[in-house]
Enzyme design. Structure first.
Site, PDB file in Angstrom:
ATOM      1  N   SER A  50       0.851  -1.189   0.000  1.00 18.05           N
ATOM      2  CA  SER A  50       0.000   0.000   0.000  1.00 18.05           C
ATOM      3  C   SER A  50       0.889   1.242   0.000  1.00 18.05           C
ATOM      4  O   SER A  50       2.089   1.151   0.269  1.00 18.05           O
ATOM      5  CB  SER A  50      -0.887   0.011   1.247  1.00 18.05           C
ATOM      6  N   ASP A  82      -0.710  -1.606  -4.101  1.00 17.77           N
ATOM      7  CA  ASP A  82      -2.087  -1.845  -3.656  1.00 17.77           C
ATOM      8  C   ASP A  82      -2.804  -0.495  -3.484  1.00 17.77           C
ATOM      9  O   ASP A  82      -2.280   0.400  -2.812  1.00 17.77           O
ATOM     10  CB  ASP A  82      -2.030  -2.603  -2.310  1.00 17.77           C
ATOM     11  N   HIS A  83      -3.965  -0.346  -4.079  1.00 20.85           N
ATOM     12  CA  HIS A  83      -4.751   0.891  -3.978  1.00 20.85           C
ATOM     13  C   HIS A  83      -3.948   2.143  -4.320  1.00 20.85           C
ATOM     14  O   HIS A  83      -3.956   3.126  -3.563  1.00 20.85           O
ATOM     15  CB  HIS A  83      -5.371   1.043  -2.578  1.00 20.85           C
ATOM     16  N   GLU A 134     -10.412  -0.798 -10.005  1.00 21.60           N
ATOM     17  CA  GLU A 134     -11.439  -1.069  -8.988  1.00 21.60           C
ATOM     18  C   GLU A 134     -12.770  -0.417  -9.334  1.00 21.60           C
ATOM     19  O   GLU A 134     -12.840   0.730  -9.753  1.00 21.60           O
ATOM     20  CB  GLU A 134     -10.989  -0.585  -7.597  1.00 21.60           C
ATOM     21  N   HIS A 180     -12.313  -4.270   4.116  1.00 23.74           N
ATOM     22  CA  HIS A 180     -10.953  -4.242   4.654  1.00 23.74           C
ATOM     23  C   HIS A 180     -11.010  -4.297   6.173  1.00 23.74           C
ATOM     24  O   HIS A 180     -11.995  -3.863   6.765  1.00 23.74           O
ATOM     25  CB  HIS A 180     -10.247  -2.948   4.235  1.00 23.74           C
ATOM     26  N   GLY A 181      -9.964  -4.816   6.796  1.00 19.33           N
ATOM     27  CA  GLY A 181      -9.887  -4.806   8.253  1.00 19.33           C
ATOM     28  C   GLY A 181     -10.549  -6.016   8.882  1.00 19.33           C
ATOM     29  O   GLY A 181     -10.656  -7.073   8.274  1.00 19.33           O
ATOM     30  N   HIS A 208     -11.044  -8.165  -2.544  1.00 15.31           N
ATOM     31  CA  HIS A 208     -10.291  -7.492  -1.473  1.00 15.31           C
ATOM     32  C   HIS A 208     -10.907  -7.878  -0.140  1.00 15.31           C
ATOM     33  O   HIS A 208     -12.051  -8.323  -0.084  1.00 15.31           O
ATOM     34  CB  HIS A 208     -10.365  -5.973  -1.659  1.00 15.31           C
ATOM     35  N   GLY A 209     -10.159  -7.664   0.959  1.00 11.63           N
ATOM     36  CA  GLY A 209     -10.714  -7.965   2.279  1.00 11.63           C
ATOM     37  C   GLY A 209     -10.901  -9.454   2.506  1.00 11.63           C
ATOM     38  O   GLY A 209     -11.907  -9.890   3.060  1.00 11.63           O
ATOM     39  N   ASN A 230      -7.017 -10.878  -1.747  1.00 14.27           N
ATOM     40  CA  ASN A 230      -6.080 -10.085  -0.950  1.00 14.27           C
ATOM     41  C   ASN A 230      -6.190 -10.375   0.543  1.00 14.27           C
ATOM     42  O   ASN A 230      -7.298 -10.397   1.091  1.00 14.27           O
ATOM     43  CB  ASN A 230      -6.360  -8.592  -1.155  1.00 14.27           C
TER      44      ASN A 230
END
Ligand SMILES: [Zn+2]
Length: 284
Positions: A50, A82-83, A134, A180-181, A208-209, A230
């Site tokens: 990231s 990433d992102h 994305e 995410h998270g 993602h996530g 991811n």
């Protein structure tokens, strides 16, 4: 082996109905743990970095760590931004040695997202670098950037098809309900969206996530067509828990290797279990 673009392994993953993991690299121990897991299981993988991690490690250290991993393991490894937030960051990474970049234009209007992603694809492809775009907004928190679950919006299949046709991305992250998270409760994944988009475009669909998503949901997502998943949070949680355990047991410990070794070992186990779940074992 030098670092490779994601096109070295994602088309085969799509074809073979398995997924290749993107494991985020945050420091030396992450790089070593992910490489060890890949080596033990002969699995391709992607180092995700990231912009926050890039700031933390520095771009030269980041590229050197990934190149050392590829050299030591002989595995096909992609080093992937990433992102990424702009054309400039993507170009800076490519010039430094990244073999893949993501441009996250999901907070722009659909038309601007297409225009900005297209510019990056054009420049990246000229240098043999793969690009992930994305669509939709993925909820949760990553790198201190939070998206409220209420504001997270799902990707629309018709838009995904047009986005692919106009940009030519190699991989496409679509918001389908993961976040995410750390999850509060179980995620609700819209497998129908993955299936529709995967059937309509040749780009690899990215989830993602991937941390904390139950096994059977991951399997269903791969079956529906997800070819890249991811993972970051699960490694962070496992590594930090191992460090905390050592420090809580022994207030006198001061040698970082005494607590970073268990952290690294814990992350090796997380990555190995993910590679096994994703079906990428033996695919290097
Ligand atoms: Zn993400």
């Amino acid at each position: 082996m030098p670092l490779v673009s994601m096109n070295e392994f994602l088309p085969a993953a799509r074809e073979g109905k398995y997924a290749v993991g993107q494991f985020n690299m945050n420091n030396l121990e992450f790089a070593q743990a992910i490489t060890q897991a890949g080596t033990e299981l002969n699995s391709p993988f992607i180092f995700g970095v990231s912009e926050g991690a890039l700031k933390y490690m520095g771009i030269e250290f980041t590229v050197a760590l990934a190149e050392a991993a590829a050299k030591q393991s002989g595995l096909p490894i992609a080093l992937h931004l990433d992102h990424g937030s702009s054309f400039d960051v993507a170009m800076k990474c490519i010039r430094a040695g990244f073999s893949s970049v993501m441009f996250d234009g999901s907070h722009h209007s659909f038309e601007d997202n297409i225009r900005l992603t297209k510019e990056i694809v054009k420049a990246a492809h000229a240098m043999g670098v793969s690009v992930e775009g994305e669509l939709g907004t993925i909820g949760g928190t990553e790198d201190d950037i939070s998206v409220d679950a209420e504001l997270a919006s799902l990707a629309k299949p018709e838009e995904a098809i047009r986005f692919y046709e106009e940009t030519g991305v190699d991989a496409l992250a679509i918001a389908v309900g993961t976040a995410h998270g750390v999850y509060v409760g179980e995620p609700k994944i819209h497998f129908d969206i993955i299936e529709k988009v995967a059937a309509a475009i040749p780009a690899a669909i990215v989830l993602h996530g991937g941390s904390g998503v139950p096994d059977e949901m991951l399997r269903a997502a791969i079956k529906a067509g997800a070819a890249k998943i991811n993972v970051n949070t699960e490694n962070q949680v496992a590594g930090t828990a191992a460090i905390r355990e050592v420090l809580n047991k022994d207030a006198k410990v001061y040698d970082p290797r005494k607590y970073l070794t268990p952290a690294r070992n814990a992350m090796v186990e997380v990555v190995k279990s993910k590679m096994t779940q994703f079906g990428s074992v033996g695919k290097a």
